[in-house]
Design a protein around this motif. Structure first.
Motif, PDB file in Angstrom:
ATOM      1  N   GLY A   1       2.455   7.275  -5.483  1.00 10.83           N
ATOM      2  CA  GLY A   1       1.624   6.032  -5.966  1.00 10.83           C
ATOM      3  C   GLY A   1       2.772   4.863  -5.914  1.00 10.83           C
ATOM      4  O   GLY A   1       2.112   3.693  -5.995  1.00 10.83           O
ATOM      5  N   ALA A   2       4.011   5.338  -5.623  1.00 11.99           N
ATOM      6  CA  ALA A   2       5.014   4.237  -5.463  1.00 11.99           C
ATOM      7  C   ALA A   2       5.212   3.327  -4.262  1.00 11.99           C
ATOM      8  O   ALA A   2       4.571   3.904  -3.230  1.00 11.99           O
ATOM      9  CB  ALA A   2       6.216   4.863  -5.700  1.00 11.99           C
ATOM     10  N   THR A   3       5.307   2.381  -4.373  1.00 11.58           N
ATOM     11  CA  THR A   3       5.470   1.164  -3.379  1.00 11.58           C
ATOM     12  C   THR A   3       6.531   0.799  -3.141  1.00 11.58           C
ATOM     13  O   THR A   3       6.834  -0.413  -2.054  1.00 11.58           O
ATOM     14  CB  THR A   3       4.276   0.135  -3.509  1.00 11.58           C
ATOM     15  N   ASP A   4       7.715   1.209  -3.739  1.00 11.22           N
ATOM     16  CA  ASP A   4       9.054   0.676  -3.462  1.00 11.22           C
ATOM     17  C   ASP A   4       9.719   1.381  -2.397  1.00 11.22           C
ATOM     18  O   ASP A   4       9.703   2.570  -2.336  1.00 11.22           O
ATOM     19  CB  ASP A   4       9.986   0.775  -4.678  1.00 11.22           C
ATOM     20  N   SER A   5      10.329   0.552  -1.544  1.00 10.81           N
ATOM     21  CA  SER A   5      10.759   1.113  -0.075  1.00 10.81           C
ATOM     22  C   SER A   5      12.243   1.691  -0.470  1.00 10.81           C
ATOM     23  O   SER A   5      13.166   1.155  -1.261  1.00 10.81           O
ATOM     24  CB  SER A   5      11.025   0.163   0.755  1.00 10.81           C
TER      25      SER A   5
ATOM     26  N   ARG B   1       9.252   6.097   1.548  1.00  7.78           N
ATOM     27  CA  ARG B   1       8.021   5.072   0.986  1.00  7.78           C
ATOM     28  C   ARG B   1       8.115   3.848   1.867  1.00  7.78           C
ATOM     29  O   ARG B   1       8.114   2.575   1.280  1.00  7.78           O
ATOM     30  CB  ARG B   1       8.552   4.801  -0.247  1.00  7.78           C
ATOM     31  N   THR B   2       7.981   3.723   3.277  1.00  7.38           N
ATOM     32  CA  THR B   2       8.065   2.538   3.915  1.00  7.38           C
ATOM     33  C   THR B   2       6.724   1.832   3.851  1.00  7.38           C
ATOM     34  O   THR B   2       5.684   2.427   4.275  1.00  7.38           O
ATOM     35  CB  THR B   2       8.107   2.989   5.417  1.00  7.38           C
ATOM     36  N   PRO B   3       6.711   0.746   3.489  1.00  2.72           N
ATOM     37  CA  PRO B   3       5.467  -0.025   3.013  1.00  2.72           C
ATOM     38  C   PRO B   3       4.630  -0.229   4.609  1.00  2.72           C
ATOM     39  O   PRO B   3       5.336  -0.539   5.571  1.00  2.72           O
ATOM     40  CB  PRO B   3       5.638  -1.399   2.598  1.00  2.72           C
ATOM     41  N   SER B   4       3.385   0.097   4.597  1.00  5.41           N
ATOM     42  CA  SER B   4       2.641  -0.253   5.754  1.00  5.41           C
ATOM     43  C   SER B   4       2.480  -1.826   5.973  1.00  5.41           C
ATOM     44  O   SER B   4       1.895  -2.409   4.940  1.00  5.41           O
ATOM     45  CB  SER B   4       1.202   0.353   5.635  1.00  5.41           C
ATOM     46  N   GLN B   5       2.725  -2.303   7.140  1.00  2.00           N
ATOM     47  CA  GLN B   5       2.673  -3.533   7.277  1.00  2.00           C
ATOM     48  C   GLN B   5       1.136  -4.101   7.848  1.00  2.00           C
ATOM     49  O   GLN B   5       1.038  -5.431   8.029  1.00  2.00           O
ATOM     50  CB  GLN B   5       3.647  -4.130   8.329  1.00  2.00           C
ATOM     51  N   LEU B   6       0.510  -3.055   7.952  1.00  2.00           N
ATOM     52  CA  LEU B   6      -0.833  -3.133   8.479  1.00  2.00           C
ATOM     53  C   LEU B   6      -1.928  -2.532   7.719  1.00  2.00           C
ATOM     54  O   LEU B   6      -1.652  -1.571   7.108  1.00  2.00           O
ATOM     55  CB  LEU B   6      -0.968  -2.935  10.072  1.00  2.00           C
TER      56      LEU B   6
ATOM     57  N   THR C   1       0.609  -1.096  -0.003  1.00  8.17           N
ATOM     58  CA  THR C   1      -0.112  -0.191  -0.083  1.00  8.17           C
ATOM     59  C   THR C   1       0.956   1.052   0.082  1.00  8.17           C
ATOM     60  O   THR C   1       1.720   1.379   0.721  1.00  8.17           O
ATOM     61  CB  THR C   1      -0.704   0.023   1.221  1.00  8.17           C
ATOM     62  N   PRO C   2       0.757   2.233  -0.841  1.00  7.30           N
ATOM     63  CA  PRO C   2       1.619   3.382  -1.201  1.00  7.30           C
ATOM     64  C   PRO C   2       1.653   4.137   0.331  1.00  7.30           C
ATOM     65  O   PRO C   2       0.407   4.314   0.863  1.00  7.30           O
ATOM     66  CB  PRO C   2       1.022   4.002  -2.237  1.00  7.30           C
ATOM     67  N   GLN C   3       2.663   4.533   0.683  1.00  6.23           N
ATOM     68  CA  GLN C   3       2.715   5.510   2.050  1.00  6.23           C
ATOM     69  C   GLN C   3       2.412   6.928   1.351  1.00  6.23           C
ATOM     70  O   GLN C   3       3.073   7.243   0.490  1.00  6.23           O
ATOM     71  CB  GLN C   3       3.915   5.307   2.883  1.00  6.23           C
ATOM     72  N   GLY C   4       1.762   7.757   2.263  1.00  4.74           N
ATOM     73  CA  GLY C   4       1.574   8.997   1.868  1.00  4.74           C
ATOM     74  C   GLY C   4       0.731   9.190   0.541  1.00  4.74           C
ATOM     75  O   GLY C   4       0.011   8.382   0.261  1.00  4.74           O
TER      76      GLY C   4
END
Length: 203
Positions: A14-18, A186-191, A8-11
């Motif tokens: 649209g990017a999901t790569d950390s 871009r830290t992915p949400s683990q939850l 899930t993108p952070q912020g």
């Protein structure tokens, strides 16, 4: 709150790569390993959310973690108001991780689900208690104007007292800091919260 089985993108990106994933434990410095152990053995029970990118600066991590621990677990702020303010910041920054972590905590503390549904949708909740309304106005005014009018300040002191106003201000700043760090990294949400992931505000 449930595990996030997809990225899930952070912020608002649209990017999901950390950009700053957790360093390889074999490559960690002594200070990084020390902070990793402290997080795992402390109240957070693991290296999660903002502490993943913060591992790149273990001294900053140590100090921010200590500040966050005080504000979250030891401050004078009432639980419901503390959690509600945290979710306002998470909504403002579209930070998936902090929304997912603090949504069930806010519900457990007594914030009405309908209020959080309206906040999730980007609207000012219409079902707030008088104290929650003060905290909403406090948080939004401080975030948008970087200070408080005399009226908002007086209402906040009436609810939170002077120490609470200082601590609420620090809480808001702390959560903006960690949300921004995750958004930049871009830290992915683990939850994912029961509401589903946050979306961009309506235009």
């Amino acid at each position: 709150m449930r595990p996030n089985n997809s990225s899930t993108p952070q912020g608002f990106s649209g990017a999901t790569d950390s950009r700053l994933p957790l360093p390889d434990p074999a490559q960690m410095s002594t200070k990084q390993k020390e902070q990793a152990d402290a997080l795992i053995n402390g109240p957070r029970k693991g290296i999660k959310g903002p502490f993943i990118p913060l591992m790149r600066s273990p001294e900053l991590l140590e100090n921010l973690a200590s500040t966050g621990e005080y504000l979250r677990f030891k401050s004078t702020l009432p639980e419901d108001l503390k959690e509600f303010a945290t979710l306002i910041v998470a909504r403002e920054t579209s930070n998936q991780f902090e929304w997912a972590v603090h949504y069930p905590l806010a519900i457990a503390a007594g914030v009405a689900p309908e209020s959080l549904k309206e906040l999730f949708e980007g609207a000012r909740p219409q079902t707030l208690s008088p104290d929650e309304a003060v905290v909403y106005d406090f948080t939004r005014e401080l975030s948008g104007h970087h200070g408080l009018s005399d009226g908002t300040y007086a209402r906040a002191v009436a609810v939170l007292k002077e120490q609470g106003v200082v601590e609420m201000t620090a809480l808001i700043g702390y959560f903006y800091a960690v949300c921004w760090i995750m958004n930049v990294a871009r830290t992915p949400s683990q939850l994912v919260a029961e509401t589903g992931p946050l979306h961009a505000f309506p235009i």
